[in-house]
Design a protein around this motif. Sequence first.
Motif, PDB file in Angstrom:
ATOM      1  N   ASP A   3       0.839  -1.203   0.000  1.00  0.00           N
ATOM      2  CA  ASP A   3       0.000   0.000   0.000  1.00  0.00           C
ATOM      3  C   ASP A   3       0.874   1.253   0.000  1.00  0.00           C
ATOM      4  OD1 ASP A   3      -2.327   1.411  -0.104  1.00  0.00           O
ATOM      5  OD2 ASP A   3      -2.784   1.258   2.018  1.00  0.00           O
ATOM      6  N   SER A   4       1.732   1.351  -0.997  1.00  0.00           N
ATOM      7  CA  SER A   4       2.578   2.526  -1.192  1.00  0.00           C
ATOM      8  C   SER A   4       3.362   2.340  -2.473  1.00  0.00           C
ATOM      9  CB  SER A   4       3.550   2.704  -0.022  1.00  0.00           C
ATOM     10  OG  SER A   4       4.511   3.702  -0.318  1.00  0.00           O
TER      11      SER A   4
ATOM     12  N   LEU B 206       0.531  -1.339 -10.755  1.00  0.00           N
ATOM     13  CA  LEU B 206       0.745  -0.164  -9.917  1.00  0.00           C
ATOM     14  C   LEU B 206      -0.474   0.736 -10.018  1.00  0.00           C
ATOM     15  CD1 LEU B 206       1.707   3.035  -9.768  1.00  0.00           C
ATOM     16  CD2 LEU B 206       2.433   1.450  -8.002  1.00  0.00           C
ATOM     17  N   SER B 207      -1.100   0.988  -8.891  1.00  0.00           N
ATOM     18  CA  SER B 207      -2.304   1.829  -8.870  1.00  0.00           C
ATOM     19  C   SER B 207      -1.941   3.301  -8.774  1.00  0.00           C
ATOM     20  CB  SER B 207      -3.178   1.471  -7.663  1.00  0.00           C
ATOM     21  OG  SER B 207      -3.618   0.142  -7.734  1.00  0.00           O
ATOM     22  N   ILE B 208      -2.566   4.105  -9.616  1.00  0.00           N
ATOM     23  CA  ILE B 208      -2.463   5.553  -9.506  1.00  0.00           C
ATOM     24  C   ILE B 208      -3.880   6.097  -9.424  1.00  0.00           C
ATOM     25  CG2 ILE B 208      -2.250   5.747 -12.024  1.00  0.00           C
ATOM     26  CD1 ILE B 208      -0.647   8.319 -11.585  1.00  0.00           C
ATOM     27  N   GLN B 209      -4.118   7.016  -8.500  1.00  0.00           N
ATOM     28  CA  GLN B 209      -5.479   7.471  -8.239  1.00  0.00           C
ATOM     29  C   GLN B 209      -5.815   8.731  -9.024  1.00  0.00           C
ATOM     30  OE1 GLN B 209      -6.887   6.980  -4.357  1.00  0.00           O
ATOM     31  NE2 GLN B 209      -8.374   8.623  -4.418  1.00  0.00           N
ATOM     32  N   THR B 210      -7.025   8.770  -9.542  1.00  0.00           N
ATOM     33  CA  THR B 210      -7.508   9.981 -10.183  1.00  0.00           C
ATOM     34  C   THR B 210      -7.590  11.114  -9.161  1.00  0.00           C
ATOM     35  OG1 THR B 210      -9.730   9.066  -9.871  1.00  0.00           O
ATOM     36  CG2 THR B 210      -8.768   8.920 -12.089  1.00  0.00           C
ATOM     37  N   ASP B 211      -7.466  12.327  -9.654  1.00  0.00           N
ATOM     38  CA  ASP B 211      -7.472  13.514  -8.803  1.00  0.00           C
ATOM     39  C   ASP B 211      -8.806  13.605  -8.060  1.00  0.00           C
ATOM     40  OD1 ASP B 211      -7.494  16.086  -7.721  1.00  0.00           O
ATOM     41  OD2 ASP B 211      -6.469  16.966  -9.437  1.00  0.00           O
ATOM     42  N   PRO B 212      -8.804  13.589  -6.716  1.00  0.00           N
ATOM     43  CA  PRO B 212     -10.078  13.652  -5.990  1.00  0.00           C
ATOM     44  C   PRO B 212     -10.859  14.933  -6.268  1.00  0.00           C
ATOM     45  CG  PRO B 212      -8.218  13.936  -4.494  1.00  0.00           C
ATOM     46  CD  PRO B 212      -7.647  13.490  -5.806  1.00  0.00           C
ATOM     47  N   ARG B 213     -10.183  15.980  -6.781  1.00  0.00           N
ATOM     48  CA  ARG B 213     -10.889  17.216  -7.103  1.00  0.00           C
ATOM     49  C   ARG B 213     -11.824  17.049  -8.303  1.00  0.00           C
ATOM     50  NH1 ARG B 213      -5.531  20.781  -5.811  1.00  0.00           N
ATOM     51  NH2 ARG B 213      -4.612  18.896  -6.675  1.00  0.00           N
ATOM     52  N   LEU B 214     -11.700  15.897  -8.982  1.00  0.00           N
ATOM     53  CA  LEU B 214     -12.562  15.620 -10.132  1.00  0.00           C
ATOM     54  C   LEU B 214     -13.742  14.729  -9.755  1.00  0.00           C
ATOM     55  CD1 LEU B 214      -9.760  14.821 -12.768  1.00  0.00           C
ATOM     56  CD2 LEU B 214     -10.846  17.037 -12.299  1.00  0.00           C
ATOM     57  N   HIS B 215     -13.971  14.517  -8.473  1.00  0.00           N
ATOM     58  CA  HIS B 215     -14.913  13.467  -8.061  1.00  0.00           C
ATOM     59  C   HIS B 215     -16.357  13.739  -8.489  1.00  0.00           C
ATOM     60  CE1 HIS B 215     -16.938  15.465  -4.571  1.00  0.00           C
ATOM     61  NE2 HIS B 215     -15.820  16.173  -4.515  1.00  0.00           N
ATOM     62  N   ARG B 216     -16.682  14.960  -8.913  1.00  0.00           N
ATOM     63  CA  ARG B 216     -18.059  15.263  -9.333  1.00  0.00           C
ATOM     64  C   ARG B 216     -18.227  15.220 -10.851  1.00  0.00           C
ATOM     65  NH1 ARG B 216     -19.473  20.598  -7.936  1.00  0.00           N
ATOM     66  NH2 ARG B 216     -21.677  19.981  -7.905  1.00  0.00           N
ATOM     67  N   ASP B 217     -17.152  14.916 -11.587  1.00  0.00           N
ATOM     68  CA  ASP B 217     -17.163  15.016 -13.051  1.00  0.00           C
ATOM     69  C   ASP B 217     -16.738  13.682 -13.671  1.00  0.00           C
ATOM     70  OD1 ASP B 217     -16.705  15.578 -15.757  1.00  0.00           O
ATOM     71  OD2 ASP B 217     -15.871  17.566 -15.360  1.00  0.00           O
ATOM     72  N   ALA B 218     -17.704  12.880 -14.113  1.00  0.00           N
ATOM     73  CA  ALA B 218     -17.404  11.556 -14.662  1.00  0.00           C
ATOM     74  C   ALA B 218     -16.523  11.648 -15.898  1.00  0.00           C
ATOM     75  CB  ALA B 218     -18.696  10.813 -14.987  1.00  0.00           C
TER      76      ALA B 218
ATOM     77  N   GLY C 266       7.161 -10.931  -1.139  1.00  0.00           N
ATOM     78  CA  GLY C 266       6.238 -11.641  -2.021  1.00  0.00           C
ATOM     79  C   GLY C 266       5.202 -10.765  -2.685  1.00  0.00           C
ATOM     80  N   ALA C 267       5.284  -9.447  -2.504  1.00  0.00           N
ATOM     81  CA  ALA C 267       4.290  -8.550  -3.105  1.00  0.00           C
ATOM     82  C   ALA C 267       4.373  -8.571  -4.622  1.00  0.00           C
ATOM     83  CB  ALA C 267       4.486  -7.124  -2.604  1.00  0.00           C
ATOM     84  N   VAL C 268       3.194  -8.515  -5.257  1.00  0.00           N
ATOM     85  CA  VAL C 268       3.127  -8.534  -6.726  1.00  0.00           C
ATOM     86  C   VAL C 268       2.244  -7.392  -7.229  1.00  0.00           C
ATOM     87  CG1 VAL C 268       3.634 -10.988  -7.017  1.00  0.00           C
ATOM     88  CG2 VAL C 268       1.269 -10.250  -6.596  1.00  0.00           C
ATOM     89  N   GLY C 269       2.192  -6.309  -6.477  1.00  0.00           N
ATOM     90  CA  GLY C 269       1.411  -5.158  -6.890  1.00  0.00           C
ATOM     91  C   GLY C 269       1.565  -4.062  -5.857  1.00  0.00           C
ATOM     92  N   ALA C 270       1.049  -2.884  -6.182  1.00  0.00           N
ATOM     93  CA  ALA C 270       1.127  -1.771  -5.240  1.00  0.00           C
ATOM     94  C   ALA C 270      -0.030  -0.820  -5.487  1.00  0.00           C
ATOM     95  CB  ALA C 270       2.447  -1.028  -5.363  1.00  0.00           C
ATOM     96  N   THR C 271      -0.470  -0.184  -4.411  1.00  0.00           N
ATOM     97  CA  THR C 271      -1.534   0.800  -4.507  1.00  0.00           C
ATOM     98  C   THR C 271      -1.012   2.145  -4.023  1.00  0.00           C
ATOM     99  OG1 THR C 271      -2.351   0.214  -2.302  1.00  0.00           O
ATOM    100  CG2 THR C 271      -3.352  -0.901  -4.172  1.00  0.00           C
ATOM    101  N   CYS C 272      -1.690   3.193  -4.437  1.00  0.00           N
ATOM    102  CA  CYS C 272      -1.287   4.533  -4.037  1.00  0.00           C
ATOM    103  C   CYS C 272      -2.542   5.402  -3.984  1.00  0.00           C
ATOM    104  CB  CYS C 272      -0.270   5.109  -5.023  1.00  0.00           C
ATOM    105  SG  CYS C 272       0.644   6.535  -4.401  1.00  0.00           S
ATOM    106  N   ASN C 273      -2.490   6.456  -3.175  1.00  0.00           N
ATOM    107  CA  ASN C 273      -3.560   7.448  -3.146  1.00  0.00           C
ATOM    108  C   ASN C 273      -2.931   8.786  -2.768  1.00  0.00           C
ATOM    109  OD1 ASN C 273      -3.497   7.748  -0.233  1.00  0.00           O
ATOM    110  ND2 ASN C 273      -4.743   5.909  -0.047  1.00  0.00           N
ATOM    111  N   PRO C 274      -3.678   9.880  -2.760  1.00  0.00           N
ATOM    112  CA  PRO C 274      -3.050  11.182  -2.478  1.00  0.00           C
ATOM    113  C   PRO C 274      -2.335  11.243  -1.137  1.00  0.00           C
ATOM    114  CG  PRO C 274      -5.190  11.513  -3.491  1.00  0.00           C
ATOM    115  CD  PRO C 274      -5.077  10.038  -3.214  1.00  0.00           C
ATOM    116  N   VAL C 275      -2.890  10.595  -0.116  1.00  0.00           N
ATOM    117  CA  VAL C 275      -2.238  10.609   1.193  1.00  0.00           C
ATOM    118  C   VAL C 275      -0.912   9.867   1.131  1.00  0.00           C
ATOM    119  CG1 VAL C 275      -2.461   9.882   3.599  1.00  0.00           C
ATOM    120  CG2 VAL C 275      -4.448  10.804   2.394  1.00  0.00           C
ATOM    121  N   ILE C 276      -0.908   8.705   0.469  1.00  0.00           N
ATOM    122  CA  ILE C 276       0.304   7.901   0.353  1.00  0.00           C
ATOM    123  C   ILE C 276       1.343   8.625  -0.496  1.00  0.00           C
ATOM    124  CG2 ILE C 276       1.229   5.738  -0.564  1.00  0.00           C
ATOM    125  CD1 ILE C 276      -1.534   4.483   0.110  1.00  0.00           C
TER     126      ILE C 276
END
Length: 359
Positions: free
Chosen positions: A24-25, A109-121, A38-48
């Motif tokens: 989770d980073s 590898l996860s990259i998160q969309t900008d949370p400021r866009l959360h109202r605009d699909a 043994g990790a085979v993936g990773a996640t990320c978010n704005p806090v991370i």
Amino acid sequence: MTVTTDNLPLRAATEQFVTVLWNDSADPRELEQSIDFGAVGATCNPVIALAAVKADLPKWAPRIAELAREYPTASESELGWKVVEELSIHAAALLKPAFDASGGRNGRLSIQTDPRLHRDADALVAQAVHFSSLAENIIVKIPATSVGLRAIEEATYRGVSINVTVSFTVPQAVAAAEAIERGLDRRAAEGLPEREFGSVVTIMGGRLDDWLKAWTQKNRILVDPGYLEWAGVAALKKAYAVFQERGFRSRVLSAAFRNHMHWSELQGGDLVVSPPFDWQARINENGIYAEDRISVPVDPQIIETLIAQVPEFVRAYEVDGMTPEEFDTFGATVRTLRQFLDADEQLDHIVRDILLPPV
């Protein structure tokens, strides 16, 4: 921190079960060690991402200044997201061998969309398509909100691998998995190439626990505090069973750890567990070896008590506990989106202090 990998619980679990470990980073130093576990993936978010930049500011400060020269009209936010992209591209390269070995199911590898866009699909979809182009093994996070569900379906249709985020409940997970299915079905109907998308649907179990603790306190409801530690686990097990029954092509992902049960209670299932690196280290240090627990139900007395005394748990646990519109105002959703938005603002401030140092 350096930990030898001989006979460690995490390594033993990844070798014994189909349950896979993600980190989770996207911090490269943590990710490299997690891969040894043994990790085979990773996640990320704005806090991370913010934490990773803060942890290595001597590296990122000159790079941000360089990016500002390369993009002289870019805003603070745009420069901050350039950093997030570079961090993600680097981490994706570390995971490429796992991606190739699994045919694209893992090594993401996860990259998160900008949370400021959360109202605009439409904006979420456009950014997801862009992020997907950064590396072959990028998977893009889109929130499980009413707007996000529309974006998840459309982005899937456009060929984006999805990691559903801002998701805490069984109804959110099921609705998101159904959106992914609709996107995949639209692709098949138009004869678009079929491949392994590796999409996952996150349930942030610890954040559900956090919200229920806050909700019960606010509403003056006294429940055995140990029971509330099981709420996220219960939701994860329930969602996993529904995914298996309905044959969804995405997997459940456990995130937002608050106790080791968010890892140990899910072993044996075909799903993803994504602990922060410090939790991985603690699991290893404490010798918490995994057993096949995915099909072992949470104590019925715990479930019955939570259903009887905590209506908010019912909304989170039952498949039809909430409508998509209700996802948007669910307490954990509001809290998490606000935290992600705050992290974006803090990253803006870091960029600002580099471009315009205080005097």
